[in-house]
Design an enzyme around this catalytic site. Structure first.
Site, PDB file in Angstrom:
ATOM      1  N   CYS A 138      18.035  -8.851 -12.213  1.00 11.11           N
ATOM      2  CA  CYS A 138      16.857  -7.984 -12.406  1.00 11.11           C
ATOM      3  C   CYS A 138      16.373  -7.434 -11.073  1.00 11.11           C
ATOM      4  O   CYS A 138      15.698  -8.121 -10.306  1.00 11.11           O
ATOM      5  CB  CYS A 138      15.750  -8.763 -13.108  1.00 11.11           C
ATOM      6  SG  CYS A 138      14.262  -7.773 -13.360  1.00 11.11           S
ATOM      7  N   CYS A 141      12.587  -7.198 -10.703  1.00  8.34           N
ATOM      8  CA  CYS A 141      11.926  -8.492 -10.422  1.00  8.34           C
ATOM      9  C   CYS A 141      12.160  -8.920  -8.975  1.00  8.34           C
ATOM     10  O   CYS A 141      11.250  -9.414  -8.321  1.00  8.34           O
ATOM     11  CB  CYS A 141      12.478  -9.620 -11.301  1.00  8.34           C
ATOM     12  SG  CYS A 141      12.817  -9.186 -12.989  1.00  8.34           S
ATOM     13  N   ASP A 142      13.378  -8.780  -8.498  1.00  5.90           N
ATOM     14  CA  ASP A 142      13.755  -9.454  -7.247  1.00  5.90           C
ATOM     15  C   ASP A 142      14.073  -8.520  -6.071  1.00  5.90           C
ATOM     16  O   ASP A 142      14.251  -9.000  -4.957  1.00  5.90           O
ATOM     17  CB  ASP A 142      14.985 -10.358  -7.512  1.00  5.90           C
ATOM     18  CG  ASP A 142      14.663 -11.447  -8.525  1.00  5.90           C
ATOM     19  OD1 ASP A 142      13.504 -11.877  -8.584  1.00  5.90           O
ATOM     20  OD2 ASP A 142      15.563 -11.866  -9.271  1.00  5.90           O
TER      21      ASP A 142
END
Ligand code: NDP
Length: 312
Positions: A138, A141-142
C-alpha cells in the site's frame, strides 16, 4: 444435522474499519449487532505499521492499535464481537441463514457484509521475510516513509500506475517492474507514468529476489526475454498486482462484478437482496482507505436500521 440456532437482528460479517464502524452505529441504534471477525480480526490494517492519514490522530497510530481501539469502542457500546468465521450463507429467504464456524446457525434479520479484500502478493520468500521492513502492498499507507529515497513498485494496472505516480511525488526515483512489454492500465494512467521523469519503467521484467538482511536494500530483476538479471538499489518495495475481494461465499447470491467486488445500489450500501448490505473494500475497488471503509460501514448500519424499521 442438528445445529444450534440463534436469532439476531443484525449480523456483521468481517471486522476491519467498515465492520467495526457498522457495529458502533448498529449498537447505538439498539440493533444488538453480532459480529464475526473472520480469519484476520481487524483486517488489512493489522498488517500495516503507522497509519498517518486517518483523521483524529495528529501523531499517527499503529494499524493494529487503531483496530484494537475500533473494537473496544464497538464492544463498549454493546456489540457482540466474536472470533469466528461465517462459512456459508443462504439469502434466498428471510430471516437470512448464516452458518458460523460450521456449528451454529444464525438467523439474521439484516446482514452487513464487511469482509474486505486481500492484497495479492508475488509469493517469493524474500517478500514475506521483509514484509513490514521495506515491503508493502500500500503506497498510500507507507509511501511517506520513503521520502527522498529510491523505491520499486511491481504491477502494471491502474493501481500500480496510480501508486507509482503517488510515490514519484515523494521519492527520488521509482522503478516500475512490469512483467510484460505493455501495461494493463488505462491509457491515461499509462501516459501519466510514462511522462513522469523520475519513474523508470522496466518492461519484460520479473522480480527475482528482494535484497536485504533485515530491511530492503535492493531488488534483483530478471529480464523475461533473455534471462539476464540486474540489481537495483532501493529501500522500499511496493507490490501492486491487484486485490481479491473476500466475497467467495456470496457467489451466486449477491451481484458482483467480474472480479468479485459486490455491487451496491447508487449512493447506498443496498445489495440486490433487500436486508443485505455491503460496505468497505468488499464493494470498493477505487478508494480502499480506512476512512472511506469506516464511512461506508456507518452508511451500512444506517441503511440496515432504516430498512428494518420500515419492515416492522
Ligand atoms: P489489475 O488486475 O487491473 O492489474 C494487476 C496488474 O498486476 C497487471 O498489470 C498484472 O500483469 C500485474 N500482475 C499480476 N500478478 C503479477 C505477478 N505475479 N507479477 C507481476 N505482475 C503481476 O489490478 P489493479 O489493482 O491495478 O486494478 C483493479 C481494478 O481496479 C481495475 O479494474 C482497475 O481499472 C481499477 N482501478 C481503477 C482506478 C481508477 O479508476 N482510478 C484506480 C485503481 C484501480 P498483467 O497485465 O501482465 O496481467
Amino acid at each position: 444435522m442438528n445445529q444450534e440456532v440463534e436469532i439476531v437482528e443484525c449480523l456483521i460479517i468481517g471486522s476491519g474499519p467498515a465492520g467495526y464502524t457498522a457495529a458502533i452505529y448498529a449498537a447505538r441504534a439498539d440493533m444488538k449487532p453480532v459480529m464475526y471477525e473472520g480469519l484476520q480480526p481487524g483486517g488489512q490494517l493489522t498488517i500495516t505499521t503507522d497509519v498517518e492519514n486517518y483523521p483524529g490522530y495528529p501523531d499517527g497510530i499503529m494499524g493494529p492499535e487503531m483496530m484494537d481501539n475500533f473494537k473496544k469502542q464497538a464492544v463498549r457500546l454493546g456489540a457482540d464481537v466474536r472470533y469466528g468465521l461465517i462459512t456459508k450463507v443462504d439469502f434466498s429467504k428471510r430471516p437470512f441463514i448464516c452458518i458460523a464456524d460450521e456449528t451454529k446457525e444464525i438467523h439474521a434479520k439484516t446482514v452487513i457484509i464487511a469482509t474486505g479484500a486481500s492484497a495479492k502478493w508475488l509469493g517469493i520468500p524474500s517478500e514475506q521475510r521483509l514484509n513490514g521492513s521495506g515491503v508493502s502492498a500500500c503506497a498510500v499507507c507507507d509511501g511517506f516513509f520513503y521520502r527522498g529515497k529510491d523505491v520499486a513498485i511491481v504491477g502494471a494496472g491502474d493501481t500500480a500506475c496510480e501508486e507509482a505516480s503517488y510515490l514519484a511525488k515523494l521519492c527520488t526515483k521509482v522503478h516500475m517492474i512490469v512483467r510484460r512489454d505493455e501495461f494493463r492500465a488505462s491509457k491515461a494512467m499509462q501516459h501519466r507514468v510514462m511522462n513522469t521523469p523520475n519513474i523508470e519503467i522496466h518492461f519484460n521484467s520479473e522480480t527475482d529476489e528482494i535484497l536485504g538482511d533485515n530491511v530492503v536494500t535492493g531488488v534483483r530483476i530478471k529480464n523475461t526475454k533473455d534471462n539476464s538479471t540486474k540489481e537495483i538499489d532501493i529501500t522500499g518495495f511496493f507490490v501492486a498486482i491487484g486485490h481479491t475481494p473476500n466475497t467467495g461465499i456470496f457467489k451466486g447470491q449477491l451481484d458482483m462484478d467480474e472480479q468479485g467486488y459486490l455491487i451496491t445500489k447508487h449512493d447506498s450500501t443496498y445489495t440486490n437482496i433487500e436486508g443485505v448490505f455491503a460496505c468497505g473494500d468488499a464493494q470498493d475497488k477505487i478508494y480502499r482507505q480506512a476512512v472511506t471503509a469506516a464511512g461506508s460501514g456507518c452508511m451500512a448500519a444506517l441503511d440496515a436500521e432504516r430498512w428494518l424499521s420500515a419492515q416492522e
